[in-house]
Design an enzyme around this catalytic site. Structure first.
Site, PDB file in Angstrom:
ATOM      1  N   LYS A 118       0.811  -1.011   0.054  1.00  0.00           N
ATOM      2  CA  LYS A 118       0.007   0.143  -0.147  1.00  0.00           C
ATOM      3  C   LYS A 118       0.818   1.112  -0.099  1.00  0.00           C
ATOM      4  CE  LYS A 118      -3.746   2.176   2.438  1.00  0.00           C
ATOM      5  NZ  LYS A 118      -3.133   3.463   2.509  1.00  0.00           N
ATOM      6  N   CYS A 415      29.785  14.527  33.890  1.00  0.00           N
ATOM      7  CA  CYS A 415      30.924  14.872  34.763  1.00  0.00           C
ATOM      8  C   CYS A 415      31.471  16.359  34.980  1.00  0.00           C
ATOM      9  CB  CYS A 415      32.166  14.155  33.866  1.00  0.00           C
ATOM     10  SG  CYS A 415      32.808  15.256  32.301  1.00  0.00           S
ATOM     11  N   CYS A 436      35.320  11.205  32.192  1.00  0.00           N
ATOM     12  CA  CYS A 436      33.757  11.002  32.238  1.00  0.00           C
ATOM     13  C   CYS A 436      33.238   9.881  32.339  1.00  0.00           C
ATOM     14  CB  CYS A 436      33.257  11.711  30.877  1.00  0.00           C
ATOM     15  SG  CYS A 436      31.714  11.819  30.539  1.00  0.00           S
TER      16      CYS A 436
END
Length: 677
Positions: A118, A415, A436
């Site tokens: 479709k 951090c 970090c």
């Protein structure tokens, strides 16, 4: 009318007004404001109420029509046969009911169906007279459409004349105009660069392109046409038996048809096809929102007939909604493994794409600004397949007065390090790469990689355990590991632990270039790390350098220089570096910069190619020493190659060097050349 009926009437009036507005936005303006799934929900709600209260059904109800009235800007075309919509199914039980009704009416035990994707585009009708394209129209309200002949003539996949020797005097072809996914991306990119309108999706782009008042504009748009049927025609050259034969006939006339079209038997065949196309959906070149089932026999189609707005012999089986409407509760910022800061929308739970979604990406600050997304907004969320859900747009009509604009943080939420956005980039990034928490695994894996500190055996699974068990927080912690900490990990016996510790110990002796590369400074790759090491000679000189000194290094521009400055400006990055040096990580430093030692060397600026196995050094070691003295190592031989270093069992590079007359060196001659000043 009692109070209950009055309430029902008010509800019907409101629903009909809403749906008519959405019809106008979708079919006339080509600018829908709600997802298809939300429209379908409202439409089914209207149908359900009208079924309960048939006396309240009016001819003006959206359930009694197909689309919307044609634009007054175009001439109108009355369709010879109505362009009706299809009834929708969303669950397997509805497909089973459809098949059962068909079998009951036809009084047969099994039915053959033609099945096809479709398309999610704009339905059109093409009229051919004696094989020549004469007029083309949109669906409009199903009975009257817009004359867009001139625009359709610009769509290259529509034949202007039919190739067959024998064609009907009159042939009306029905199909869909759409835009392929790749073409849509290119068109939006082009529009963005020109500062023009960005389309929300391929369907909007196709519809807006096809209904331009200036066909020259349409001609610039990459539109495609796919045929899926014809108006019933009793000419003898047109197939009269099955829909699948008509599709083949259209293909023989050079109309594009869906290659995924086929024929299946019974309800089981329908559902199997639905699952098959659903699995392929994301890989198809065009957007689809479901599949279409049609009774294959044309005689059986005629026997089944039509209801008010749809044929009884066909059904659209829709896929789970890829878009849905919900409320944006908040915006949080996630930090990726590489330090990229990504804003994420926290949503009221909504079912979309087959799952319940509570989070969706907002990509970056520019996207938030472009879409004008605010906390508290009602938003449209999209999820296609396994793709991460995203906020597509805002329903501005439902924006509350207290909706809050979002401001991207200036520091990493994980951090606290400075978050920077480089010139020309859309993404902000954390500069605390070595410490970090969000970047730990990536930073450690990069630090230990083969071209960095080369810690053999320290792979992804082991790093996952070390970080998840809070044994290692940054690369410096690797050099404090003991045998017990490693041996207690999963799949890590004492022997394996000893090997890892030995590899860590071995990595302490490295080069300045490798160490700089191992730090994972953004925009500093292996080659740049070598250039920095050669230019500054020592890490301390590099860490103290300003922009003016950094951009004196080959291939280091302002962007790379700023990345280096941002990295060393973070106090915690410097602390990790000092811990690494205190743990014994060291290298030979050369206080003489390239200006003295390198420029006078015989191989400075020369190009080398390595082939074969050298007797006493690896290719990587040979490459490092060549680059240390200013040479360049490439992977292929050309006229620009100065030397080819040849070992045992050389390959085709040796033969090419001979043919080009390039100077050949064995390992001893290379060492002699390296000692020449």
């Amino acid at each position: 009318m009692n109070q209950t009926l009055e309430n029902v009437q008010r509800q019907l009036d409101l629903l009909r007004q809403q749906i008519e507005l959405y019809n106008y936005q979708y079919y006339v303006l080509d600018a829908p404001t709600i997802p298809d799934a939300e429209y379908d929900r409202l439409f089914r709600k209207l149908q359900h109420i009208e079924q309960e209260y048939p006396a309240l059904v009016t001819l003006e109800s959206p359930t009694q029509r197909v689309g919307a009235a044609p634009l007054k800007a175009f001439l109108q075309v009355i369709h010879d046969a109505p362009m009706l919509s299809l009834a929708n199914a969303f669950e397997a039980i509805e497909v089973e009911a459809f098949d059962r009704r068909v079998r009951e009416v036809l009084k047969v035990s099994a039915v053959e169906y033609a099945v096809e994707p479709k398309f999610d585009g704009l339905a059109v009708s093409l009229r051919y007279e004696n094989g020549v394209f004469k007029t083309g129209a949109t669906r409009g309200d199903g009975y009257t459409g817009e004359d867009i002949t001139l625009n359709l003539r610009t769509v290259k996949s529509i034949p202007l004349s039919l190739s067959s020797e024998r064609v009907p005097k009159l042939l009306e072809v029905r199909g869909e105009v759409l835009m392929l996914k790749d073409d849509f991306v290119r068109l939006n990119k082009w529009h963005f660069e020109k500062g023009e309108k960005i389309f929300a999706n391929p369907r909007n782009a196709a519809a807006g392109s096809l209904r331009q008042l200036d066909s020259a504009v349409t001609a610039t748009r990459p539109l495609k046409f796919f045929a899926y049927g014809i108006v019933p025609n009793d000419d003898s050259c047109v197939p009269q038996d099955t829909h699948s034969a008509i599709i083949q006939y259209l293909s023989s006339l050079h109309f594009p048809v869906a290659q995924e079209s086929t024929v299946v038997n019974g309800c089981a065949g329908l559902l199997a096809y639905y699952r098959k196309i659903g699995a392929q959906r994301d890989q198809l070149p065009y957007d689809i929102d479901g599949v279409v089932y049609k009774v294959n026999s044309l005689a059986q189609q005629a026997e089944l007939g039509y209801v008010a707005r749809a044929p009884r012999f066909a059904l659209a089986h829709k896929f789970p909604a890829q878009e849905a409407v919900t409320r944006l509760l908040d915006i949080h910022v996630q930090v990726g493994r590489t330090g990229a800061l990504t804003p994420v929308a926290r949503l009221e739970p909504v079912f979309v794409g087959g799952v319940t979604v509570t989070n969706a990406t907002l990509h970056n600050a520019d996207e938030i600004s472009r879409k004008d997304v605010r906390i508290g907004d009602t938003v449209i969320v999209r999820r296609a397949g396994d793709v991460i859900p995203e906020v597509v747009s805002v329903v501005l009509a439902q924006r509350p007065e207290n909706a809050q604009p979002f401001i991207m943080p200036q520091h990493c939420p994980a951090c606290g390090a400075k978050a920077v956005r480089a010139v020309g980039e859309a993404v902000s990034r954390c500069t605390g790469g070595l410490f970090c928490p969000a970047q730990r695994k990536q930073a450690i894996l990069h630090f230990a990689s083969r071209r960095a500190l080369d810690i053999e055996g320290l792979g992804e699974k082991l790093v996952d355990q070390l970080v998840d068990n809070v044994i290692v927080r940054n690369p410096a912690d690797l050099y404090q590991l003991g045998i017990l900490a490693l041996a207690n990990l999963e799949r890590m016996a004492e022997k394996s632990a000893s090997n890892i510790l030995a590899a860590i110990e071995k990595s302490k002796q490295t080069t300045l270039a490798r160490f700089i590369y191992a730090l994972g400074i953004r925009n500093v790759g292996e080659v740049t790390a070598k250039d920095l090491a050669l230019h500054f000679g020592s890490l301390d000189h590099l860490m103290c350098a300003d922009v003016e000194k950094l951009i004196q290094v080959a291939d280091v521009g302002p962007v790379v220089a700023q990345s280096i400055l941002d990295f060393f400006a973070e106090k915690h990055n410097r602390e990790v570096i000092e811990r690494l040096r205190a743990s014994g990580v060291s290298w030979e430093e050369n206080e003489m910069t390239t200006s003295i030692s390198m420029k006078s060397h015989a191989i400075n600026g020369k190009t080398f190619v390595l082939t074969g196995t050298l007797p006493n050094m690896t290719r990587e070691e040979a490459k490092e020493i060549i680059e240390k003295f200013g040479g360049k190592v490439t992977g292929s031989v050309s006229k620009k190659t100065d030397y080819v270093v040849v070992g045992e069992d050389p390959g085709s590079k040796y033969d090419k060097a001979i043919s080009l007359g390039v100077t050949l060196l064995d390992e001893e001659k290379l060492k002699t050349l390296l000692q020449t000043v």
